[in-house]
Structure formats: C-alpha cells, structure tokens
Design an enzyme around this catalytic site. Sequence first.
Site, PDB file in Angstrom:
ATOM      1  N   ARG A 270      41.772  33.381  45.403  1.00  0.00           N
ATOM      2  CA  ARG A 270      40.331  33.108  45.335  1.00  0.00           C
ATOM      3  C   ARG A 270      40.116  31.601  45.202  1.00  0.00           C
ATOM      4  O   ARG A 270      40.790  30.935  44.427  1.00  0.00           O
ATOM      5  CB  ARG A 270      39.709  33.820  44.137  1.00  0.00           C
TER       6      ARG A 270
ATOM      7  N   PHE B 254      35.524  45.131  38.183  1.00  0.00           N
ATOM      8  CA  PHE B 254      36.418  44.431  37.261  1.00  0.00           C
ATOM      9  C   PHE B 254      36.907  45.440  36.214  1.00  0.00           C
ATOM     10  O   PHE B 254      36.122  46.250  35.721  1.00  0.00           O
ATOM     11  CB  PHE B 254      35.666  43.279  36.593  1.00  0.00           C
TER      12      PHE B 254
ATOM     13  N   TYR C  51      31.424  31.514  30.931  1.00  0.00           N
ATOM     14  CA  TYR C  51      32.619  30.648  31.050  1.00  0.00           C
ATOM     15  C   TYR C  51      33.014  30.368  32.482  1.00  0.00           C
ATOM     16  O   TYR C  51      33.922  29.588  32.722  1.00  0.00           O
ATOM     17  CB  TYR C  51      33.813  31.232  30.282  1.00  0.00           C
ATOM     18  N   LYS C  52      32.337  31.002  33.446  1.00  0.00           N
ATOM     19  CA  LYS C  52      32.707  30.783  34.846  1.00  0.00           C
ATOM     20  C   LYS C  52      31.863  29.638  35.409  1.00  0.00           C
ATOM     21  O   LYS C  52      32.073  28.488  35.078  1.00  0.00           O
ATOM     22  CB  LYS C  52      32.526  32.071  35.635  1.00  0.00           C
TER      23      LYS C  52
HETATM   24  C1  LIG Z   1      32.912  41.111  36.428  1.00  0.00           C
HETATM   25  C2  LIG Z   1      33.486  40.914  35.061  1.00  0.00           C
HETATM   26  N1  LIG Z   1      33.183  41.793  34.080  1.00  0.00           N
HETATM   27  C3  LIG Z   1      33.695  41.658  32.839  1.00  0.00           C
HETATM   28  C4  LIG Z   1      34.549  40.617  32.519  1.00  0.00           C
HETATM   29  C5  LIG Z   1      35.127  40.549  31.136  1.00  0.00           C
HETATM   30  O1  LIG Z   1      34.455  39.667  30.353  1.00  0.00           O
HETATM   31  P1  LIG Z   1      34.690  39.456  28.784  1.00  0.00           P
HETATM   32  O2  LIG Z   1      36.150  39.319  28.545  1.00  0.00           O
HETATM   33  O3  LIG Z   1      33.976  38.184  28.504  1.00  0.00           O
HETATM   34  O4  LIG Z   1      34.103  40.620  28.094  1.00  0.00           O
HETATM   35  C6  LIG Z   1      34.873  39.675  33.508  1.00  0.00           C
HETATM   36  C7  LIG Z   1      35.774  38.555  33.200  1.00  0.00           C
HETATM   37  O5  LIG Z   1      36.159  37.770  34.013  1.00  0.00           O
HETATM   38  C8  LIG Z   1      34.330  39.832  34.804  1.00  0.00           C
HETATM   39  O6  LIG Z   1      34.639  38.984  35.788  1.00  0.00           O
END
Ligand SMILES: Cc1ncc(COP(=O)(O)O)c(C=O)c1O
Length: 428
Positions: free
Chosen positions: A399, A143, A244-245
Amino acid sequence: MTDVTDVTGQQALDLDAADPLPTRRAEFRVPPFSGPPGGAGGPGEAAYLAGNSLGLQPKALRERIGAELDDWARLGVEGHTRARRAWLPYHELLREPAAALVGARPAEVVVMNSLTVNLHLMMVSFYRPTPRRHVIVIEDSAFPSDSYAVRSQAAFHGYDPAEAVVRLAPEDVLPYLRASGDRVALVLLGTVNYLTGELLDMDAITAAGRAAGAIVGWDLAHAAGNVPLRLHETGADWAAWCSYKYLNAGPGSLAGAFVHERHLADRSLPKFAGWWSTDPRTRFEMAPTVTPVDTADSWQVSNPPILAMAPVLVSLEMFGQTGMEALRAKSIRLTGYLEALLDSVCADRPARVITPRDPARRGAQLSVRVSGRDVGPVSERLREEFGVYTDTRRPDVIRMAPTPMYNTFHDCWRAATALETVLDGGAR
Ligand SMILES: Cc1ncc(COP(=O)(O)O)c(C=O)c1O
C-alpha cells in the site's frame, strides 16, 4: 524509468514547484534517510507513503504537549480549571473542528477512546438485534478489528456470529440489502477499504440500508482526513474513526465518534455510562444517576486524556487551515501521478494496481498486488535501500498513500522508481 521520461526526477520537482497547494512537509518530522543507491534517493529524508497507516508527527506537537506538561507541573489539580486550555472542557475545543472535518453538526461529534472501543460503544446503542432482524453486514475484506468487534457483539446478544455476520463484496451490498434487508440490523462498512483503497458510495449504501430498516454505521479509519465527508447529510446513523492515520495525531491517538442528530435526544437508547456521560453543569454534584445531555458527548465514559487530546487539536487546526477540499484536490493530483508511474512500472512486471481507477472511487491510497512475491522483503528493501516507506498486507499487497499534507510529486517518483528497481532485483 520505463516509459516515463522523468529519468532524474526533475519533472516531479517541477510539478511540486508549480502545484497550487504548497506542501506543508516542512511542518512535519520526516524520518531521515541518507544514502541514495540506484539514483532513487532523496534529500536526506524518507519518501513517506505510509500515512494511511501512521501519519507523520507535526513539529508543533512537542510544544503543545509540553504546554500541558508545564501546566500540570505548575498547577497540579488546579489545571482542570486554570490550565491555559482548561482540562475539564478540553474536549469541547475539538468538537467544531472535528465536526467540520467529517461534515457533521458540532453536537453530533465527540473525540474519545480508540476506534474499536468507539465501534463497541456505538453498537451498544445501535445494534439491537431481534430473532427476525439480527444480521450485521460488513465487507468481505473488513479490517480484522471490525470483524472481531461485530462477531463479539453478535455473540454477546446470544447469536451465532457465523450466521449473524454476513461478509459481502462491496458490489454485493446493495443487492443484498434489497433482497434480504429485512433481516439486517446493522450495516457497518469501511468508507475507504483498508486493503484495496476503494471508496464506497456512502449516500447510496446509507440510503439503501435505512430504507431496509437497518441502522447504518461507518468506519472512517481510512477516510477521515483523506476524503471530504458529509456525514450529517448522508444520513448515516453513526460513525467512528481513528486519528493516527491521515490525521497525524500519533500512534494509538484518540478516536472520533458521530451520532446523527435524530438520535441525540433519544433517551430510549441503551448506553454504557460513566461520569463523563452526565451533564457537565451538574457533574460535580456527584449524583448517583446520569443527567443526560442531548449531544454525542453523552457517549463519553471517562474523563479524557489531555496529553492525547493535544495532538488531535493540533491536527484539526492544520486541517482547518488548509481545508479538506484543497487537500482532496491535491490528493487527486498526487495519486493520479503515482498511478501513472506505477502503471508504467507494472506494465511488464507481475504487479498491478488493484485500487479503483476512478478518482471518485478512491482516496489517496493505491494498493499494488505483486504476484508470486512475498511483499514483506519488497517493502523492507524499499525502506532500507531507498528510504521509501510503504506498508504491506501479506501475502501480496503493497500500500502506498501520498498524503497531500506532506507528500510531494517527488516522493511519488522516488517510490515508483525504487519499486521498479526492487521488482527487477537490482541495486543492493
Ligand atoms: C478500518 C480499521 N478499523 C479498525 C482499526 C483498529 O483501530 P484501533 O486499534 O485504533 O481500535 C483500524 C486500524 O488500523 C482500521 O484500519
């Protein structure tokens, strides 16, 4: 639809009626949808398969947040100690259920901040590069936030991110650790990949990383609340996740962090401190230096946002009531059913499921690659015309994640039949 004989969706409804784990859908606010074109509509509600992106709102939340607002109105600053759930130790209410969710010991877990912030706080302690050993291994499809975070950490320590950050396909991680593990300072991988839905072998990778002398951290963003986890037993050094997921605690809700017990009393670890890092028993002595506690709480910095913690507590209660094992069993049934339908849809169309076929190597999510099509408009039509919520990663991946807490077999059926119609350019 094609070779699945469930033309009306009745078989899906029958599967829902017969499933050993009844859905808790009625306890969530599902976006409304009215107007079913193409026979693929639903009963006034969306088929919400985007819980891998943002989970639905539990109905219990309004009252819970309202209770904190009322206590604040009624008590002002006294709420810190006299609220129905006193605010000062509020985060302690989350410790045990959060630990149970990720397979950790209570002292190893803390709910705080956002995910990427926690990745950074963990790396402050656990990315300790040296000229000889400064590589950070991430997945090639990490990500972006993780990629940005590790690159900035490498640069912060004076290393060139282009050289220090090594991006590998999941299947190349173990061979790389065996061949070049002595250069690796940190392995940071997503337990479930955000794009493909692949669930990695945490045991094997953690063991290999540690055997190579590296620190092993896990990003559980797509794993927490999706698959059962055994963080402590796995031996991972640290982990972080958002809520939040699959955890349904709301947009931007608070994240979690895990630090393995073997590090908890290590006073040599660098940490960024604030007044919530210090021992709560002496916090209000207002001393100029931290009195350390030997739990993950010592990675806290600021006093926690109570209005944001209430949703996490509601979420963890719901997961505690149903149990991750039962949810996972249903998840496997739902995703397997959706997979069969999607395979049938994809058979004679330029689309295919790219998520691993073995249920042990994936969570709830299935990713469909649609060749030669911009998936943005496909997803938009699914939502606007059929009430089917998916999400996309451009250019070509859709997805879909049937989440066992609130999704049904009928949702899966709606998604597959709608996709079939949209791919064929039908029903407008
Ligand atoms: C695998 C992964 N890492 C990091 C994040 C980023 O998270 P945040 O904006 O809460 O720091 C996400 C967000 O969807 C994610 O899916």
